[in-house]
Design an enzyme around this catalytic site. Sequence first.
Site, PDB file in Angstrom:
ATOM      1  N   ASP A   1     -21.587 -29.387 -44.758  1.00 17.31           N
ATOM      2  CA  ASP A   1     -22.993 -29.188 -44.391  1.00 17.31           C
ATOM      3  C   ASP A   1     -23.049 -27.902 -43.574  1.00 17.31           C
ATOM      4  O   ASP A   1     -22.019 -27.372 -43.150  1.00 17.31           O
ATOM      5  CB  ASP A   1     -23.482 -30.383 -43.560  1.00 17.31           C
ATOM      6  CG  ASP A   1     -24.928 -30.222 -43.106  1.00 17.31           C
ATOM      7  OD1 ASP A   1     -25.775 -29.824 -43.926  1.00 17.31           O
ATOM      8  OD2 ASP A   1     -25.226 -30.477 -41.927  1.00 17.31           O
ATOM      9  N   SER A   2     -24.278 -27.438 -43.309  1.00 14.56           N
ATOM     10  CA  SER A   2     -24.430 -26.261 -42.452  1.00 14.56           C
ATOM     11  C   SER A   2     -24.014 -26.570 -41.016  1.00 14.56           C
ATOM     12  O   SER A   2     -23.714 -25.658 -40.250  1.00 14.56           O
ATOM     13  CB  SER A   2     -25.889 -25.820 -42.452  1.00 14.56           C
ATOM     14  OG  SER A   2     -26.711 -26.880 -41.977  1.00 14.56           O
TER      15      SER A   2
ATOM     16  N   TYR B   1     -29.151 -23.273 -42.540  1.00 14.89           N
ATOM     17  CA  TYR B   1     -29.175 -22.708 -43.893  1.00 14.89           C
ATOM     18  C   TYR B   1     -30.622 -22.541 -44.386  1.00 14.89           C
ATOM     19  O   TYR B   1     -30.890 -21.692 -45.227  1.00 14.89           O
ATOM     20  CB  TYR B   1     -28.470 -23.666 -44.875  1.00 14.89           C
ATOM     21  CG  TYR B   1     -26.959 -23.546 -44.969  1.00 14.89           C
ATOM     22  CD1 TYR B   1     -26.230 -22.670 -44.169  1.00 14.89           C
ATOM     23  CD2 TYR B   1     -26.251 -24.334 -45.886  1.00 14.89           C
ATOM     24  CE1 TYR B   1     -24.842 -22.597 -44.271  1.00 14.89           C
ATOM     25  CE2 TYR B   1     -24.873 -24.253 -46.002  1.00 14.89           C
ATOM     26  CZ  TYR B   1     -24.164 -23.390 -45.190  1.00 14.89           C
ATOM     27  OH  TYR B   1     -22.802 -23.309 -45.311  1.00 14.89           O
ATOM     28  N   GLY B   2     -31.502 -23.414 -43.895  1.00 15.25           N
ATOM     29  CA  GLY B   2     -32.873 -23.489 -44.417  1.00 15.25           C
ATOM     30  C   GLY B   2     -33.556 -22.147 -44.615  1.00 15.25           C
ATOM     31  O   GLY B   2     -34.106 -21.878 -45.677  1.00 15.25           O
TER      32      GLY B   2
ATOM     33  N   CYS C   1     -25.722 -31.776 -47.721  1.00 12.19           N
ATOM     34  CA  CYS C   1     -26.760 -30.890 -47.212  1.00 12.19           C
ATOM     35  C   CYS C   1     -27.768 -30.716 -48.337  1.00 12.19           C
ATOM     36  O   CYS C   1     -27.393 -30.280 -49.438  1.00 12.19           O
ATOM     37  CB  CYS C   1     -26.122 -29.551 -46.846  1.00 12.19           C
ATOM     38  SG  CYS C   1     -27.296 -28.273 -46.355  1.00 12.19           S
TER      39      CYS C   1
ATOM     40  N   THR D   1     -30.204 -28.619 -48.490  1.00 15.02           N
ATOM     41  CA  THR D   1     -30.463 -27.198 -48.717  1.00 15.02           C
ATOM     42  C   THR D   1     -29.366 -26.593 -49.603  1.00 15.02           C
ATOM     43  O   THR D   1     -29.654 -25.883 -50.568  1.00 15.02           O
ATOM     44  CB  THR D   1     -30.524 -26.460 -47.364  1.00 15.02           C
ATOM     45  OG1 THR D   1     -31.458 -27.143 -46.538  1.00 15.02           O
ATOM     46  CG2 THR D   1     -30.928 -25.018 -47.534  1.00 15.02           C
TER      47      THR D   1
ATOM     48  N   GLU E   1     -28.727 -29.882 -33.707  1.00  8.44           N
ATOM     49  CA  GLU E   1     -27.462 -29.167 -33.457  1.00  8.44           C
ATOM     50  C   GLU E   1     -27.182 -29.059 -31.956  1.00  8.44           C
ATOM     51  O   GLU E   1     -26.035 -28.963 -31.542  1.00  8.44           O
ATOM     52  CB  GLU E   1     -27.509 -27.754 -34.063  1.00  8.44           C
ATOM     53  CG  GLU E   1     -27.328 -27.709 -35.563  1.00  8.44           C
ATOM     54  CD  GLU E   1     -25.910 -28.049 -36.025  1.00  8.44           C
ATOM     55  OE1 GLU E   1     -24.940 -27.568 -35.420  1.00  8.44           O
ATOM     56  OE2 GLU E   1     -25.783 -28.821 -36.991  1.00  8.44           O
TER      57      GLU E   1
ATOM     58  N   CYS F   1     -33.360 -34.062 -45.331  1.00 11.36           N
ATOM     59  CA  CYS F   1     -32.402 -33.143 -44.697  1.00 11.36           C
ATOM     60  C   CYS F   1     -31.437 -34.027 -43.936  1.00 11.36           C
ATOM     61  O   CYS F   1     -31.856 -34.943 -43.215  1.00 11.36           O
ATOM     62  CB  CYS F   1     -33.147 -32.210 -43.740  1.00 11.36           C
ATOM     63  SG  CYS F   1     -32.046 -31.257 -42.660  1.00 11.36           S
TER      64      CYS F   1
ATOM     65  N   HIS G   1     -29.695 -33.659 -41.415  1.00  9.24           N
ATOM     66  CA  HIS G   1     -29.749 -33.651 -39.947  1.00  9.24           C
ATOM     67  C   HIS G   1     -30.735 -34.695 -39.410  1.00  9.24           C
ATOM     68  O   HIS G   1     -30.566 -35.207 -38.307  1.00  9.24           O
ATOM     69  CB  HIS G   1     -30.201 -32.276 -39.430  1.00  9.24           C
ATOM     70  CG  HIS G   1     -29.104 -31.258 -39.348  1.00  9.24           C
ATOM     71  ND1 HIS G   1     -28.589 -30.637 -40.455  1.00  9.24           N
ATOM     72  CD2 HIS G   1     -28.435 -30.743 -38.278  1.00  9.24           C
ATOM     73  CE1 HIS G   1     -27.648 -29.774 -40.081  1.00  9.24           C
ATOM     74  NE2 HIS G   1     -27.530 -29.830 -38.765  1.00  9.24           N
TER      75      HIS G   1
HETATM   76  N1  DGL Z   1     -28.412 -30.616 -43.253  1.00  6.52           N
HETATM   77  C1  DGL Z   1     -29.046 -29.525 -43.938  1.00  6.52           C
HETATM   78  C2  DGL Z   1     -29.983 -30.070 -45.014  1.00  6.52           C
HETATM   79  O1  DGL Z   1     -29.810 -31.162 -45.425  1.00  6.52           O
HETATM   80  C3  DGL Z   1     -29.587 -28.654 -42.893  1.00  6.52           C
HETATM   81  C4  DGL Z   1     -30.432 -27.528 -43.300  1.00  6.52           C
HETATM   82  C5  DGL Z   1     -30.255 -26.284 -42.502  1.00  6.52           C
HETATM   83  O2  DGL Z   1     -29.138 -25.951 -42.126  1.00  6.52           O
HETATM   84  O3  DGL Z   1     -31.288 -25.625 -42.340  1.00  6.52           O
HETATM   85  O4  DGL Z   1     -30.853 -29.444 -45.521  1.00  6.52           O
END
Ligand code: DGL
Length: 275
Positions: A10-11, A42-43, A73, A75, A152, A184, A186
């Site tokens: 994941d990010s 990442y978004g 993730c 994204t 985060e 998402c 998170h």
């Molecule tokens: N956990 C990522 C997702 O599901 C986070 C997105 C991000 O890093 O912006 O989209």
Amino acid sequence: MSTAPIGIFDSGVGGLSVLCEIRQQYPYESVIYLADQAHVPYGPRPVEEVRRFSEEITRFLLSRGAKLIVVACNTASAAALRHLRQIFPQVPFVGMEPAVKPAAETTTTGKVGVLATSATFQGELYASVVERFANSVMLLQSTCPGLVEQIEAGNLRGKETAIILEGALKPMLAAGIDTVVLGCTHYPFAIPLIEEIVGPGVRVIDPAPAIARQVGRLLEQHGLRAPADSAGTITLLTTGERDQFASLLPTLEIDLTEDMIEVDAVVWEGGAVRD
Ligand code: DGL
């Protein structure tokens, strides 16, 4: 049978919501998790960039012997899942897509809220899910700007997190939603706060249990399950600061304490992830 680890990335810490579920369902499986905290979030990034990160992280996890990759993730799944399946055809992948299907099947008001990053909403994976499953329901979407950053930072219940979530959810509630899809990885860490805001009449869908079941099905299909008497280990890696990552884990209130956990840092070097 294989005692090789399941690779998950994941990010940042979001995919740990998926890891915990995998752990709960298959405690005998080893996992290696990579949080790309050097690049979180990442978004807002261009699709090509997220695709490149995803490819390199997959390469790294495979070099560590991963037998299956979970793109934990939404994204990264939106940006890269199809590409990853093309360039690593021999590898089983499990990706995330917003759980619009179960939401559409159970809503009684016909109105469903979806929380995800803008990159996820713009991807073809989401478009295809909407087209296939949401013909007869109205979807209300929000990108919850800043929420990934709050998670985060371990801020699961603070004022800033509440303001972001209220801003996203209150208009949806006013419009009559009875279901919220967490698109998402998170966001499940903020479920207690989300439930407080939406109240008992609204169902909150975290896709992690279904994703973990899919992991089990794929392992079975490929003959890759670990023996049930194996002692599964957990390796957590970050491309960010090791100590910061380690100190964040208890604030996420995830229950991994009884396990053998190793936390370490890796680095991006020349466009690749290295030990
Ligand atoms: N956990 C990522 C997702 O599901 C986070 C997105 C991000 O890093 O912006 O989209």
